[in-house]
Design an enzyme around this catalytic site. Structure first.
Site, PDB file in Angstrom:
ATOM      1  N   ASN A  10       0.864  -1.175   0.000  1.00 53.78           N
ATOM      2  CA  ASN A  10       0.000   0.000   0.000  1.00 53.78           C
ATOM      3  C   ASN A  10       0.904   1.230   0.000  1.00 53.78           C
ATOM      4  O   ASN A  10       1.470   1.588   1.026  1.00 53.78           O
ATOM      5  CB  ASN A  10      -0.878  -0.049   1.258  1.00 53.78           C
ATOM      6  CG  ASN A  10      -1.889   1.077   1.315  1.00 53.78           C
ATOM      7  OD1 ASN A  10      -1.878   1.981   0.479  1.00 53.78           O
ATOM      8  ND2 ASN A  10      -2.749   1.039   2.316  1.00 53.78           N
ATOM      9  N   GLU A 382      -8.015  -5.748   5.301  1.00 59.91           N
ATOM     10  CA  GLU A 382      -7.886  -5.384   3.895  1.00 59.91           C
ATOM     11  C   GLU A 382      -6.712  -6.105   3.237  1.00 59.91           C
ATOM     12  O   GLU A 382      -6.778  -6.470   2.070  1.00 59.91           O
ATOM     13  CB  GLU A 382      -7.741  -3.864   3.756  1.00 59.91           C
ATOM     14  CG  GLU A 382      -9.071  -3.169   4.013  1.00 59.91           C
ATOM     15  CD  GLU A 382      -8.970  -1.655   4.108  1.00 59.91           C
ATOM     16  OE1 GLU A 382      -8.538  -1.169   5.170  1.00 59.91           O
ATOM     17  OE2 GLU A 382      -9.316  -0.971   3.148  1.00 59.91           O
TER      18      GLU A 382
END
Ligand code: ADP
Length: 394
Positions: A10, A382
């Site tokens: 990310n 996530e």
């Protein structure tokens, strides 16, 4: 030994968060964070087993950061080859109208992510930098992008289209894309599994520093609170959520603020922080307990907004079977859950006080057996969701 693993990345403007995930067991084999990229002094924290390695050093750019991370995997473990890395999963916020699921990265996908930078300026640029660097440093592994917007690509037009002049809206691709979709999808499907039903009318409240609500019917999203950008919807840590857009014109006229100042005010200096000075709910509750009226008022505004969304989504779906809380506040703040649910009694919501107050990392039902609406707390994950979506393509 994991059969295979996925490195989930990310990339933010000045940071890279990563996790090496076993998509089958859900276990994180290692995780870490590169911080303050481009600043005078950066930091890399790498966690593996019980060990934590911290390196303080300048990290000039994403390439240098990721190269250092890959070195750490080899020196501190686990070695990526020995961990059977099968894919790299990249989180990308804005997929526009082009992606309704994960995509295997190639030149065309990279170009699409680049073309979407104007719609997600804070996120897509850094994500693209991360993807390009990771593909160069790990060329033998397939790379997959997982979009925060994908779960909401199928929103009915009635919910996705703003009542903005059609020509302008279409020319500039202004519509409700949503965000946090990976979390809403993961959590709502966990609820379906837990309750053993795939015909549920659900509301998921993802309440972290960013916050969003979604309405999900039979596993498909039918509405969501974040819009063109993650600014719309619920009251958040530092974002206004819903506000009359005329406040923007008004401040431009009377306070002489330009677009950048307004963007900063609405995204960074508003929400709970702007209302009472604190955006960490633990601090807000401490002040409420000490009799602070400004903190109490901020909480009232926060809960009022949640209540409006639960009410309107129940109407949109024509009923409600399950209401689920997730993310930092949703998972940990029993008092907010209790206050919201107390005001939903008319809907048949009945919270089990003891279950609600019990802390647990497991997904769980916190309503009474008689409650007409099941209330759940489901920890979001996530990284795991991205890892599983990535594996679905390789
Ligand atoms: P994000 O991923 O959006 O940065 P998180 O989902 O990690 O945010 O949530 C962070 C927020 O969760 C914090 O700002 C804080 O308000 C809240 N939070 C974390 N732990 C607790 C707790 N024990 N009680 C209440 N709120 C908490």
């Amino acid at each position: 030994m994991a059969l295979h693993t996925v490195l989930v990345i990310n990339s933010g403007s000045s940071s890279i968060k990563y996790q090496l995930v076993d998509p089958d067991s859900g276990q994180a084999l290692a995780s870490g964070l590169v911080e303050r990229i481009g600043e005078e002094m950066g930091a890399i924290t790498h966690k593996h087993d019980e060990a934590k390695t911290v390196i303080e050093a300048p990290v000039p750019d994403h390439r240098a950061g990721l190269a250092k991370v890959l070195e750490l995997f080899e020196s501190e473990g686990p070695s990526l080859a020995e961990a059977n890395i099968a894919a790299v999963g990249h989180r990308v916020v804005q997929g526009g109208r082009y992606f309704d699921g994960p995509a295997l990265v190639d030149e065309a996908v990279e170009n699409r992510v680049e073309a979407l930078i104007p719609l997600g300026p804070l996120h897509n640029g850094p994500a693209l930098a991360g993807i390009r660097v990771a593909r160069q440093l790990l060329p033998d592994v397939p790379h997959v992008v997982v979009f925060d917007t994908a779960f909401f690509q199928g929103l009915p037009e009635a919910s996705a289209r703003y009542a903005l002049n059609r020509e302008v809206a279409d020319k500039y691709e202004i519509r409700r894309y949503g965000a946090h979709g990976t979390s809403h999808q993961y959590v709502s499907s966990t609820v379906s599994q837990l309750l053993g039903r795939d015909d549920l009318k659900q509301i998921v409240l993802h309440l972290g520093n960013g916050a969003s609500a979604s309405a999900v019917v039979c596993g498909r999203a039918v509405d969501t609170s974040m819009g063109l950008t993650p600014l719309e919807g619920l009251v958040m840590g530092t974002r206004t959520g819903d506000i009359d857009p005329a406040a923007v014109f008004h401040l431009a006229r009377v306070a002489g603020m330009d677009a950048q100042e307004l963007d900063h005010l609405f995204n960074r200096e508003s929400g709970m922080k702007g209302l009472c000075g604190d955006n960490d709910m633990r601090e807000v509750w401490k002040r409420i307990d000490a009799g602070d009226t400004q903190a109490r008022e901020a909480m009232d505004i926060y809960i009022h907004r949640l209540l409006k969304y639960v009410g309107s989504y129940t109407a949109v779906m024509g009923g409600l079977d399950a209401l689920t809380f997730t993310a930092g506040i949703g998972e940990n703040d029993a008092a907010i859950r209790a206050e919201l649910c107390a005001r939903l009694g008319w809907l048949g919501v009945e919270l089990d006080e003891q279950a609600n107050n019990q802390r647990s990392p497991e997904p769980r039902v916190v309503s009474t057996p008689d409650s007409k609406v099941k209330v759940l707390v489901v920890p979001t994950n996530e990284e795991l969701a991205i890892a599983r979506q990535a594996m679905s393509l390789v």
